[in-house]
Motif scaffolding. Sequence first.
Motif, PDB file in Angstrom:
ATOM      1  N   TYR A 145      16.807   8.639  11.713  1.00  0.00           N
ATOM      2  CA  TYR A 145      17.167   8.837  10.299  1.00  0.00           C
ATOM      3  C   TYR A 145      18.690   8.867  10.256  1.00  0.00           C
ATOM      4  N   PRO A 146      19.318   7.736  10.478  1.00  0.00           N
ATOM      5  CA  PRO A 146      20.757   7.751  10.718  1.00  0.00           C
ATOM      6  C   PRO A 146      21.574   8.291   9.546  1.00  0.00           C
ATOM      7  N   VAL A 147      21.144   7.989   8.329  1.00  0.00           N
ATOM      8  CA  VAL A 147      21.925   8.415   7.159  1.00  0.00           C
ATOM      9  C   VAL A 147      21.727   9.912   6.933  1.00  0.00           C
ATOM     10  N   LEU A 148      20.479  10.319   6.850  1.00  0.00           N
ATOM     11  CA  LEU A 148      20.167  11.734   6.606  1.00  0.00           C
ATOM     12  C   LEU A 148      20.759  12.636   7.691  1.00  0.00           C
ATOM     13  N   LEU A 149      20.575  12.232   8.948  1.00  0.00           N
ATOM     14  CA  LEU A 149      20.961  13.131  10.043  1.00  0.00           C
ATOM     15  C   LEU A 149      22.446  13.085  10.380  1.00  0.00           C
ATOM     16  N   SER A 150      23.170  12.163   9.747  1.00  0.00           N
ATOM     17  CA  SER A 150      24.630  12.195   9.855  1.00  0.00           C
ATOM     18  C   SER A 150      25.215  13.005   8.701  1.00  0.00           C
ATOM     19  N   PHE A 151      24.720  12.730   7.480  1.00  0.00           N
ATOM     20  CA  PHE A 151      25.328  13.376   6.318  1.00  0.00           C
ATOM     21  C   PHE A 151      24.865  14.824   6.131  1.00  0.00           C
ATOM     22  N   SER A 152      23.633  15.128   6.546  1.00  0.00           N
ATOM     23  CA  SER A 152      23.152  16.489   6.317  1.00  0.00           C
ATOM     24  C   SER A 152      24.056  17.526   7.021  1.00  0.00           C
ATOM     25  N   ALA A 174      20.750  -1.722   5.037  1.00  0.00           N
ATOM     26  CA  ALA A 174      21.103  -1.425   6.435  1.00  0.00           C
ATOM     27  C   ALA A 174      19.883  -0.887   7.193  1.00  0.00           C
ATOM     28  N   LEU A 175      19.115  -0.024   6.544  1.00  0.00           N
ATOM     29  CA  LEU A 175      17.934   0.553   7.206  1.00  0.00           C
ATOM     30  C   LEU A 175      16.840  -0.490   7.402  1.00  0.00           C
ATOM     31  N   LYS A 176      16.807  -1.454   6.495  1.00  0.00           N
ATOM     32  CA  LYS A 176      15.854  -2.568   6.655  1.00  0.00           C
ATOM     33  C   LYS A 176      16.237  -3.353   7.911  1.00  0.00           C
ATOM     34  N   LYS A 177      17.546  -3.608   8.051  1.00  0.00           N
ATOM     35  CA  LYS A 177      17.996  -4.386   9.222  1.00  0.00           C
ATOM     36  C   LYS A 177      17.787  -3.598  10.515  1.00  0.00           C
ATOM     37  N   ASP A 178      18.089  -2.319  10.484  1.00  0.00           N
ATOM     38  CA  ASP A 178      18.019  -1.528  11.726  1.00  0.00           C
ATOM     39  C   ASP A 178      16.590  -1.193  12.124  1.00  0.00           C
ATOM     40  N   LEU A 179      15.777  -0.824  11.128  1.00  0.00           N
ATOM     41  CA  LEU A 179      14.449  -0.280  11.458  1.00  0.00           C
ATOM     42  C   LEU A 179      13.303  -0.980  10.737  1.00  0.00           C
ATOM     43  N   GLY A 180      13.628  -1.978   9.935  1.00  0.00           N
ATOM     44  CA  GLY A 180      12.572  -2.647   9.151  1.00  0.00           C
ATOM     45  C   GLY A 180      11.958  -1.708   8.130  1.00  0.00           C
ATOM     46  N   LYS A 181      12.734  -0.716   7.680  1.00  0.00           N
ATOM     47  CA  LYS A 181      12.189   0.267   6.738  1.00  0.00           C
ATOM     48  C   LYS A 181      12.089  -0.315   5.334  1.00  0.00           C
ATOM     49  N   SER A 182      11.024   0.046   4.627  1.00  0.00           N
ATOM     50  CA  SER A 182      10.893  -0.432   3.249  1.00  0.00           C
ATOM     51  C   SER A 182      11.862   0.346   2.357  1.00  0.00           C
ATOM     52  N   GLU A 183      12.163  -0.246   1.183  1.00  0.00           N
ATOM     53  CA  GLU A 183      13.087   0.396   0.251  1.00  0.00           C
ATOM     54  C   GLU A 183      12.545   1.771  -0.167  1.00  0.00           C
ATOM     55  N   ALA A 184      11.236   1.814  -0.459  1.00  0.00           N
ATOM     56  CA  ALA A 184      10.653   3.086  -0.931  1.00  0.00           C
ATOM     57  C   ALA A 184      10.779   4.157   0.151  1.00  0.00           C
ATOM     58  N   GLU A 185      10.483   3.772   1.395  1.00  0.00           N
ATOM     59  CA  GLU A 185      10.547   4.767   2.476  1.00  0.00           C
ATOM     60  C   GLU A 185      11.992   5.234   2.698  1.00  0.00           C
ATOM     61  N   SER A 186      12.944   4.296   2.651  1.00  0.00           N
ATOM     62  CA  SER A 186      14.354   4.682   2.824  1.00  0.00           C
ATOM     63  C   SER A 186      14.779   5.633   1.717  1.00  0.00           C
ATOM     64  N   LYS A 187      14.350   5.304   0.494  1.00  0.00           N
ATOM     65  CA  LYS A 187      14.793   6.136  -0.631  1.00  0.00           C
ATOM     66  C   LYS A 187      14.201   7.536  -0.563  1.00  0.00           C
ATOM     67  N   ILE A 188      12.913   7.629  -0.206  1.00  0.00           N
ATOM     68  CA  ILE A 188      12.291   8.963  -0.222  1.00  0.00           C
ATOM     69  C   ILE A 188      12.719   9.786   0.992  1.00  0.00           C
ATOM     70  N   SER A 189      12.769   9.140   2.178  1.00  0.00           N
ATOM     71  CA  SER A 189      12.954   9.951   3.386  1.00  0.00           C
ATOM     72  C   SER A 189      14.412  10.116   3.789  1.00  0.00           C
ATOM     73  N   GLU A 190      15.288   9.266   3.286  1.00  0.00           N
ATOM     74  CA  GLU A 190      16.698   9.443   3.672  1.00  0.00           C
ATOM     75  C   GLU A 190      17.525   9.848   2.447  1.00  0.00           C
ATOM     76  N   ILE A 191      17.487   9.020   1.383  1.00  0.00           N
ATOM     77  CA  ILE A 191      18.416   9.274   0.276  1.00  0.00           C
ATOM     78  C   ILE A 191      17.986  10.474  -0.571  1.00  0.00           C
ATOM     79  N   PHE A 192      16.720  10.527  -0.936  1.00  0.00           N
ATOM     80  CA  PHE A 192      16.264  11.645  -1.782  1.00  0.00           C
ATOM     81  C   PHE A 192      16.431  12.993  -1.072  1.00  0.00           C
TER      82      PHE A 192
END
Length: 470
Positions: A122-129, A53-71
């Motif tokens: 940071y839609p995932v992080l800033l919604s769930f946090s 989803a983050l790739k589609k919305d922001l063109g974010k790489s998997e590594a960046e999504s994992k470190i900056s949102e999920i981790f």
Amino acid sequence: MVNFTEIGSFQSKFELQGKEVLALGKTTVWQRLKKLKNLEKTIIKYQDDICEALKKDLGKSEAESKISEIFILLSELRHTRRNLSTWMTDKPISSPLFMLGSRSYIRHESKGRALIISPWNYPVLLSFSPLIGAVAAGCPVILKPSEYSANASVLIAKIVEEVFDEREATVVLGGVEAAQALLKLPFDHMYFTGSNAVGKVVMRAAAEHLSSVTLELGGKSPVVVTSSAYVPKASERIIFTKFFNNGQICIAPDYILVDKSKKDVFISSLKKEIDNLFGQAKTSRDYTRIINKRHYDRLKDLFEQSVEAGAEVIAGGEFIEDELYISPTILYVKDEDNPIMEQEIFGPIMPVFEYDGLEHAVQFINRIERSLASYIYTTSKKEETYFLNHTRSGGGAINHGLVQLANYNLPFGGSSQSGFGKAKGVESFLAFTNQRSLVKNSAYFSIVDLLGYPFNKAKLKIINLLLRWF
Ligand code: NAD
């Protein structure tokens, strides 16, 4: 999940949640931990979908999504799970001697119905946090993520629906109209993350209901590179932290002030670091894109106005509309009133100004509204202290950028115009918690009884003693 088209149904969900306030508020620590564990498991289950989803919305790489949102999200969630029992426990408070015989304490109670409105960067992080804080505090929640990060928002709704009963937490999908309709409802707490302009709208709405608010806003975060800075590391870290998520970060370096003695060496080092970190940014898998055409146009406009007003393009300046691509761009700007200083940049354009003496740098910073972050690169303790004593910001770092966000033990938030109320870890829990102050007295005796009506000479003596000694 509720779509804005079903406006009546989210009104009814608000009412439904209202009936649950006391029941949720008295849930035990174990019940809340179970929900948080379930949320953790579900986020892990959907981590690939989140990255997609983050790739589609922001063109974010998997590594960046994992470190900056999920981790970052999971580390905060686990921290909350580890500490919730302590946070929820009544906190004993010492009493002054003249209250002998009574016991003071703070009971942590849920505030009540909570509204969370989140942004797209940071839609995932800033919604769930904030949701973690609300669930930990025992509040029912309506969450409205951003319409711009549509793929992530749909997934957020799916996760919330899977983990929570709608009486506990539900997601409203929609844009400005949905947010405005929600703001008309008398929530007990409104937690908003977004721009300063919309922050004012939220605060006006909150005033109508006297709802408490947390405002996590933005601003222009300065970076100062002093004459004593270690330039190779400073430029590497500045490039990394500025162009992470394509500069679409609330605490990203917005503009750089470099001591005039270091200007030339610093600028050539910045150019080298862009190549080191991205090579050809256009084809780099690590380089994120701009969220949408509206922001692409805004940034292009800003760039053109800035150059027209005299800014010199040091690196980048390439714009490809079809791909929403803007190359990592550095501008050298002489005029402090260049249009680039008129708004938060929130994109991959970085103006560099030179300054003459640290006093000049802090004057430059203090002309502008208070920022969410501020950074200084220096090897001199004296310069560091001077900078901290003469500027204000929500947070920041010395000799790095963004890292303050990663520590869930640090309160995160703004100062004055960049917002108020703090987030992360215990602060998120407290944002949704009413600290009820209580004094438990003996049913039979209290010193205070001695001081009530009718007043007489003996009581006046005691009062005079109190005046003298306490
Ligand atoms: P935004 O203010 O445009 O939108 C944020 C949310 O508010 C969205 O859900 C949107 O639907 C809603 N909204 C928009 N206009 C509204 C209106 N008129 N009335 C009610 N609701 C409205 O912000 P954005 O563009 O999504 O995010 C970028 C901004 O957020 C930047 O300023 C950035 O600095 C800030 N930000 C702050 C933090 C922080 O933690 N302090 C984090 C991320 C982003």
